[in-house]
Write a protein that holds these residues in place. Structure first.
Motif, short mmCIF file in Angstrom:
data_model
loop_
_atom_site.label_atom_id
_atom_site.label_comp_id
_atom_site.label_asym_id
_atom_site.label_seq_id
_atom_site.Cartn_x
_atom_site.Cartn_y
_atom_site.Cartn_z
N ARG A 13 -4.45 9.57 2.67
CA ARG A 13 -5.13 8.71 1.70
C ARG A 13 -4.23 7.51 1.40
N VAL A 14 -4.83 6.32 1.41
CA VAL A 14 -4.07 5.08 1.23
C VAL A 14 -4.60 4.36 -0.01
N PHE A 15 -3.67 3.91 -0.87
CA PHE A 15 -4.03 3.25 -2.12
C PHE A 15 -3.17 2.00 -2.31
N PRO A 16 -3.67 1.00 -3.05
CA PRO A 16 -2.80 -0.08 -3.50
C PRO A 16 -1.68 0.51 -4.35
N LYS A 17 -0.48 -0.06 -4.25
CA LYS A 17 0.66 0.57 -4.92
C LYS A 17 0.47 0.69 -6.42
N GLY A 18 -0.35 -0.17 -7.02
CA GLY A 18 -0.59 -0.08 -8.45
C GLY A 18 -1.40 1.12 -8.87
N GLN A 19 -2.03 1.82 -7.92
CA GLN A 19 -2.86 2.97 -8.24
C GLN A 19 -2.12 4.30 -8.07
N VAL A 20 -0.86 4.24 -7.63
CA VAL A 20 -0.09 5.46 -7.41
C VAL A 20 1.23 5.36 -8.17
N LYS A 21 1.54 6.41 -8.94
CA LYS A 21 2.82 6.49 -9.62
C LYS A 21 3.51 7.77 -9.22
N VAL A 22 4.74 7.63 -8.75
CA VAL A 22 5.56 8.79 -8.43
C VAL A 22 6.03 9.41 -9.73
N GLN A 23 5.85 10.73 -9.88
CA GLN A 23 6.28 11.43 -11.08
C GLN A 23 7.42 12.40 -10.83
N GLY A 24 7.77 12.59 -9.57
CA GLY A 24 8.87 13.49 -9.27
C GLY A 24 8.97 13.74 -7.78
N ARG A 25 10.13 14.27 -7.37
CA ARG A 25 10.40 14.55 -5.96
C ARG A 25 10.68 16.03 -5.77
N LEU A 26 10.13 16.59 -4.69
CA LEU A 26 10.35 18.00 -4.37
C LEU A 26 11.82 18.25 -4.03
N MET A 69 0.83 -1.19 0.00
CA MET A 69 0.00 0.00 0.00
C MET A 69 0.87 1.25 0.00
N ILE A 70 0.34 2.31 -0.58
CA ILE A 70 1.01 3.60 -0.60
C ILE A 70 0.13 4.60 0.15
N ALA A 71 0.72 5.28 1.13
CA ALA A 71 0.01 6.34 1.85
C ALA A 71 0.52 7.69 1.37
N LEU A 72 -0.41 8.58 1.05
CA LEU A 72 -0.10 9.95 0.67
C LEU A 72 -0.55 10.85 1.81
N GLU A 73 0.43 11.41 2.52
CA GLU A 73 0.16 12.15 3.75
C GLU A 73 0.15 13.65 3.50
N ALA A 74 -0.84 14.32 4.03
CA ALA A 74 -0.87 15.78 4.02
C ALA A 74 -0.04 16.31 5.18
N ALA A 75 0.29 17.60 5.10
CA ALA A 75 0.97 18.27 6.21
C ALA A 75 0.04 19.36 6.75
N ASN A 76 -1.18 18.93 7.02
CA ASN A 76 -2.22 19.80 7.55
C ASN A 76 -3.25 18.88 8.22
N PRO A 77 -3.49 19.04 9.51
CA PRO A 77 -4.39 18.11 10.21
C PRO A 77 -5.82 18.13 9.69
#
Length: 229
Positions: free
Chosen positions: A209-222, A196-204
């Motif tokens: 949001r958590v997704f199966p890894k096949g549903q998330v693709k990294v396109q770049g890093r800050l 699973m891949i978790a996408l975490e906000a920095a605001n409470p």
């Protein structure tokens, strides 16, 4: 340019209008594009309207009018070249040195959501000068304008410009551009937990949001941030 999902929806609406004289319902669009909720259709419709391909008429049911079609599409069907929604952004033009200020010109590839995901945008809208020291190593870099406030506790505010190094992998805790389910892009902190891949906000105010890894693709890093005052 249109993403794959935007093009599929425009094609579906066009064919139904030609066949029946009226556009399909949102439920029919959702089923045709195999989406889990009508909110995804709303986002695609909004994107097509913003790009000038359709127009919604107020206070009328199913009031969607096709204003124009892609140049490469005729009235019998679609044969356009498109950017697939699950592909990384196209390689931006090479950075151009600005010797007087020791800066580099990077292409701004549209806007990225720091909040609810918005449509992935992969067209160069303008360029921005960034310090050469902000460019992390080799590889392609590009910039995105931030929309939303979900990363404010990481120092990223609405209207800021983030500098992104294009890459397809990330380490836990890094802030990335993530493509969700093939057609939504968002700026979030990356966490991999098994399959699973978790996408975490920095605001409470925003949930992780958590997704199966096949549903998330990294396109770049800050790698950098330009503050908007």
């Amino acid at each position: 340019m249109l993403t794959r999902k935007q093009l599929e929806l425009l094609e579906f609406i066009h064919k139904r209008v030609q066949r029946d004289g009226v556009p399909p319902s949102f439920d029919e669009m959702k089923e045709a594009l195999d989406l889990r909720s009508k909110s995804g259709i709303h986002r695609l419709i909004t994107a097509l309207e913003e790009r000038g391909f359709i127009r919604r008429l107020a206070h009328r049911a199913r009031a969607i009018e096709i204003v124009k079609l892609p140049d490469s599409m005729d009235q019998s069907g679609f044969t356009p070249r498109v950017i697939e929604g699950d592909a990384p952004p196209p390689a931006p033009r090479a950075a151009m040195p600005v010797e007087a200020v020791h800066a580099l010109e990077l292409p701004v590839m549209g806007r990225i959501a720091a909040g609810t995901p918005i449509e992935a945008i992969s067209e160069v809208s303008h360029t921005v000068a960034v310090p050469g020291s902000m460019i992390a190593g080799s590889g392609h870099h590009y910039a995105l304008e931030v929309k939303g406030d979900s990363m404010i506790e990481a120092g990223i505010n609405n209207g800021d410009v983030v500098v992104i190094r294009e890459q397809g992998t990330a380490e836990n805790g890094e802030i990335v551009v993530a493509l969700v389910e093939g057609h939504e892009a968002t700026l979030k902190r990356f966490r991999k937990k098994g399959d699973m891949i978790a996408l975490e906000a920095a605001n409470p105010a925003y949930e992780t949001r958590v997704f199966p890894k096949g549903q998330v693709k990294v396109q770049g890093r800050l790698v950098g941030l330009i503050r908007s005052y």
